[in-house]
Every structure is written in C-alpha cells, then in structure tokens.
Design an enzyme around this catalytic site. Structure first.
Site, PDB file in Angstrom:
ATOM      1  N   SER A   1      37.426  34.503  41.943  1.00 31.12           N
ATOM      2  CA  SER A   1      38.157  34.571  40.674  1.00 31.12           C
ATOM      3  C   SER A   1      37.712  33.388  39.824  1.00 31.12           C
ATOM      4  O   SER A   1      37.703  32.256  40.287  1.00 31.12           O
ATOM      5  CB  SER A   1      39.668  34.481  40.933  1.00 31.12           C
TER       6      SER A   1
ATOM      7  N   HIS B   1      36.169  38.808  40.358  1.00 27.62           N
ATOM      8  CA  HIS B   1      37.570  39.131  40.069  1.00 27.62           C
ATOM      9  C   HIS B   1      37.954  38.517  38.722  1.00 27.62           C
ATOM     10  O   HIS B   1      37.897  37.302  38.546  1.00 27.62           O
ATOM     11  CB  HIS B   1      38.444  38.559  41.193  1.00 27.62           C
TER      12      HIS B   1
ATOM     13  N   ASP C   1      40.800  37.974  35.912  1.00 31.74           N
ATOM     14  CA  ASP C   1      42.255  37.963  35.753  1.00 31.74           C
ATOM     15  C   ASP C   1      42.634  38.072  34.286  1.00 31.74           C
ATOM     16  O   ASP C   1      42.399  37.157  33.499  1.00 31.74           O
ATOM     17  CB  ASP C   1      42.824  36.672  36.341  1.00 31.74           C
TER      18      ASP C   1
ATOM     19  N   MET D   1      45.577  38.290  31.600  1.00 25.65           N
ATOM     20  CA  MET D   1      47.003  37.969  31.458  1.00 25.65           C
ATOM     21  C   MET D   1      47.404  38.113  29.993  1.00 25.65           C
ATOM     22  O   MET D   1      46.658  37.704  29.099  1.00 25.65           O
ATOM     23  CB  MET D   1      47.264  36.540  31.920  1.00 25.65           C
TER      24      MET D   1
ATOM     25  N   HIS E   1      41.778  42.618  37.220  1.00 29.05           N
ATOM     26  CA  HIS E   1      43.187  42.541  37.629  1.00 29.05           C
ATOM     27  C   HIS E   1      44.041  42.378  36.371  1.00 29.05           C
ATOM     28  O   HIS E   1      44.026  41.328  35.735  1.00 29.05           O
ATOM     29  CB  HIS E   1      43.326  41.325  38.581  1.00 29.05           C
TER      30      HIS E   1
ATOM     31  N   MET F   1      47.226  41.754  34.683  1.00 25.73           N
ATOM     32  CA  MET F   1      48.602  41.233  34.731  1.00 25.73           C
ATOM     33  C   MET F   1      49.177  41.397  33.328  1.00 25.73           C
ATOM     34  O   MET F   1      49.334  40.450  32.550  1.00 25.73           O
ATOM     35  CB  MET F   1      48.577  39.771  35.180  1.00 25.73           C
TER      36      MET F   1
ATOM     37  N   MET G   1      49.690  40.507  46.327  1.00 20.97           N
ATOM     38  CA  MET G   1      49.721  39.162  45.738  1.00 20.97           C
ATOM     39  C   MET G   1      50.307  38.207  46.772  1.00 20.97           C
ATOM     40  O   MET G   1      51.423  38.409  47.255  1.00 20.97           O
ATOM     41  CB  MET G   1      50.577  39.140  44.471  1.00 20.97           C
TER      42      MET G   1
ATOM     43  N   GLY H   1      49.999  34.491  37.725  1.00 18.25           N
ATOM     44  CA  GLY H   1      50.126  33.690  36.506  1.00 18.25           C
ATOM     45  C   GLY H   1      49.191  32.500  36.447  1.00 18.25           C
ATOM     46  O   GLY H   1      48.710  32.157  35.378  1.00 18.25           O
TER      47      GLY H   1
ATOM     48  N   GLY I   1      46.123  29.946  38.778  1.00 14.35           N
ATOM     49  CA  GLY I   1      45.346  29.651  39.969  1.00 14.35           C
ATOM     50  C   GLY I   1      45.909  28.401  40.630  1.00 14.35           C
ATOM     51  O   GLY I   1      46.731  27.684  40.045  1.00 14.35           O
TER      52      GLY I   1
ATOM     53  N   ASP J   1      45.249  38.119  47.073  1.00 17.65           N
ATOM     54  CA  ASP J   1      44.947  37.286  45.900  1.00 17.65           C
ATOM     55  C   ASP J   1      45.984  36.180  45.768  1.00 17.65           C
ATOM     56  O   ASP J   1      47.161  36.452  45.571  1.00 17.65           O
ATOM     57  CB  ASP J   1      44.972  38.197  44.658  1.00 17.65           C
TER      58      ASP J   1
ATOM     59  N   SER K   1      40.517  28.871  43.100  1.00 21.51           N
ATOM     60  CA  SER K   1      40.335  27.413  43.053  1.00 21.51           C
ATOM     61  C   SER K   1      39.698  26.840  44.312  1.00 21.51           C
ATOM     62  O   SER K   1      38.872  25.924  44.219  1.00 21.51           O
ATOM     63  CB  SER K   1      41.684  26.738  42.785  1.00 21.51           C
TER      64      SER K   1
END
Ligand code: DX5
Ligand code: ZN
Length: 229
Positions: A8, A33, A35, A37, A66, A68, A137, A142, A144, A175, A198
């Site tokens: 990610s 991946h 993310d 948001m 992904h 969110m 999850m 929200g 990392g 994840d 991370s």
C-alpha cells in the site's frame, strides 16, 4: 496456494509517487494496493481516478483499489477506465451489496468486499460465490501505521473455513498493521493476500523486505491447517 504481496502506497512520499511505484514493481510486488478515501466513510482524503490513470502509464502492476468511500457505485466506471483490476467496496457503505458487486463484475474486473473489524462475517456469507476478494480489515480504516487488532485472527480463521466449505476460490486479503511480527499469524489463520503499508515502506531495501515477507508467508502457509498445497 499463491501468496500475494500487495504494497500500500498510503504512507509513501507522494511527491515521488511515480518513482515509488516503479521501484515496488522492480522489487517484486504482485499488485499495488491503492487506498481511496472520501472524507466521509473515513475522515481522511486521498486521491481519485486521475492519479490512478497516471500511475497506470508507468507500471504494469495490477491495481487493487480499496474504496473507503460512501456510495462507491458512481466511481466504478472511472476507476475501471483508469486501470483498476479489482475494486473492493466496504460492506458498511453499501445498502444493496449484492447489486453493487454485480456492477463491478459487469465492468469485467474483480470484485471485493471489505469488512471493518467490528463487522460480522455474515455480511458476506450469502454472496461468497460472487466474490473474488474478501478483505478483512485488521485495523479501523483511515490511516496507515496503526496497530494490528489481534482478535482479527479468529475472524480470518472463520472466513477461511467458510471459503473452504463453499468451495470459493476468493482471495482472503488482510489490511492494516501487517509487519514481520504479525504476518505469520494472519497467514496461519488463513490469509493469502497481504496488504503491507508502513512496515514495508519504512524498510531501506524493499526488494529484500518483499522477499522476506514472501518467505515468511509461504512457510506459515505450508505449516497451516488450511493450506493443502
Ligand atoms: C488503512 C488502509 C491500509 C493502509 C495499511 O485504512 O486501508 O491499506 O495503508 O497501512 P499499514 O500497513 O501501515 O497498516
Ligand atoms: Zn487498504
């Protein structure tokens, strides 16, 4: 059973995003991946289809997107056009989840459903045959860099059992908080697709780190209750 390593880029230096993605491809990532948001489903904001389209010009890594996002349906076609190979929505964000999943599949790409830590597996029980990915999850979505929620191992084990019982080949993805300490327990429990943010990006040598994660995961799968090959 194939193990997938999906870095990610959420905690990457976004001023160097193109270089980061090229480097992850060179270092042996299986997919990327991404993310997304929206500032509503989760408080944070990231990026949208134009950034994904730009990245698709510089890599051949499959994009695992992904979402969110509340009401994600309106974004499906833009992300598919931008190069997404799979779209994963949150069960909590979709009232008509079965229909939403069919909309993704109608675009000719893989469909996934993500479950927040507190959301029960029964949300996907009756649509398992339609899913290519179930994402557990292992942190609250929200950000990392959060700590792995250990009770998720039992949820992963139960989901692996459900997938086995139903004969579903769906990818069991995890994840959040995956690192050298937690990777073994999620794979032993039943995960075969690992999103790593991370903990991977903070390593100096990403190639060596991906190799290490892969061998830890392959070893854990080999010794596990659920993996027969
Ligand atoms: C969290 C995102 C994750 C995140 C994982 O909401 O969905 O993909 O990047 O990051 P780490 O591995 O740092 O927990
Ligand atoms: Zn994610």
């Amino acid at each position: 059973m194939q193990i997938k390593i999906a870095p990610s880029i959420l905690t990457a230096d976004f001023s160097k995003l193109g270089d980061v993605v090229k480097e992850l491809e060179k270092c042996g990532a299986d997919q990327l991946h991404l993310d997304i948001m929206d500032g509503h489903f989760v408080p944070n904001l990231t990026f949208g289809p134009p950034v994904v389209a730009s990245l698709s010009q510089i890599t051949s890594l499959p994009f695992d997107v992904h979402l969110m996002v509340e009401h994600p349906e309106g974004l499906f076609s833009a992300f598919a056009t931008a190069g997404a190979k799979s779209l994963t929505v949150h069960a909590e964000a979709c009232t008509h989840l079965h229909r939403t999943v069919q909309m993704i599949k109608d675009l000719g790409i893989r469909a996934g459903v993500a479950l927040n830590p507190a959301t029960p597996l029964s949300f996907v029980e009756y649509i398992l045959p339609d899913l290519d990915i179930v994402l557990i999850m292992t942190v609250n979505p929200g950000w990392g860099g959060q700590a792995f929620i250990t009770t998720m191992c039992e949820k992963i084990r139960k989901l692996r059992m459900m997938l086995k019982d139903s004969g579903s080949p769906a990818e069991l993805q995890v994840d959040g908080g995956i690192n050298q300490q937690t990777v073994k327990s999620v794979v032993e429990a039943g995960a075969n697709s690992l999103v790593i943010g991370s903990a991977l990006l903070m390593e100096r040598d990403w190639g060596q780190a991906i190799e290490q994660y892969r061998s830890l995961a392959v070893e854990a799968a080999r010794d596990s209750w659920w993996c027969s090959s």
